[in-house]
Design a protein around this motif. Structure first.
Motif: not given
Length: 191
Positions: A58-71
């Motif tokens: 994962i490179h700089a500036g990336t945003i990772v969003k998780f749905d509720v309860g996800k891993r």
């Protein structure tokens, strides 16, 4: 499925204009080959694994969003390299967090992020996190096997940031929490 996020530019506290930014990428399946995420917003909609022999970079500036309860699980023999920079950190956060990457879930002010969103990263393989911001997970990072290194990173949960039940956890420089009480359930060895 692709979408568009909007990046708002502020000057002296006033909104000047909005411009389109990177696309939204939905991630719902396991990662079985070397994969790179670069500078966009990624939404994790299911529990996913990085399988043995694969590396997720994962490179700089990336945003990772998780749905509720996800891993996101980094399996034994797999690798996660998330290397941001001081000026361009990587964010791991809840889908409900509109403050970074915009209103990804499209509900306006209908929801707000909190630690009960219970997303997180499970470390069974090799994990390297540098200049990352982890927030609104529970626990945000769970170390069970393998080797995990965290450096120059900010953990902003209001409950448990890192949980260690096995493996090796190293940290370099300070791991800080902003505006919350940190409850570490682990032994952290200085590398």
């Amino acid at each position: 499925m692709k979408g568009v996020r909007v990046r708002w530019f502020l000057f002296a506290g006033m909104m000047l204009f909005a411009s389109p930014a990177s696309a939204l990428t939905i991630v719902s399946g396991n990662i079985t080959t070397d994969t790179t995420w670069t500078g966009d917003v990624y939404e994790i909609t299911n529990d996913i694994s990085v399988n043995s022999g694969a590396t997720l970079t994962i490179h700089a500036g990336t945003i990772v969003k998780f749905d509720v309860g996800k891993r996101l699980s980094i399996n034994n023999g797999a690798t996660l390299n998330a290397e941001g920079t001081e000026d361009s950190p990587i964010y791991f956060t809840s889908i409900k967090d509109d403050s970074i990457g915009g209103d990804t879930n499209g509900d306006g002010d209908g929801t707000f992020p909190r630690y009960l969103d219970q997303w997180g990263i499970n470390a069974y393989g090799t994990v390297s996190l540098a200049h990352v911001v982890l927030r609104y997970g529970f626990p945000e990072l769970s170390v069970s096997q393998g080797t995990t290194t965290v450096s120059h990173s900010v953990l902003t949960s209001t409950f448990t940031d890192i949980q260690q039940s096995g493996g090796t956890l190293f940290y370099r420089t300070a791991i800080s929490t902003q505006g919350c009480s940190m409850s570490l359930i682990c032994r952290m060895d200085q590398k």
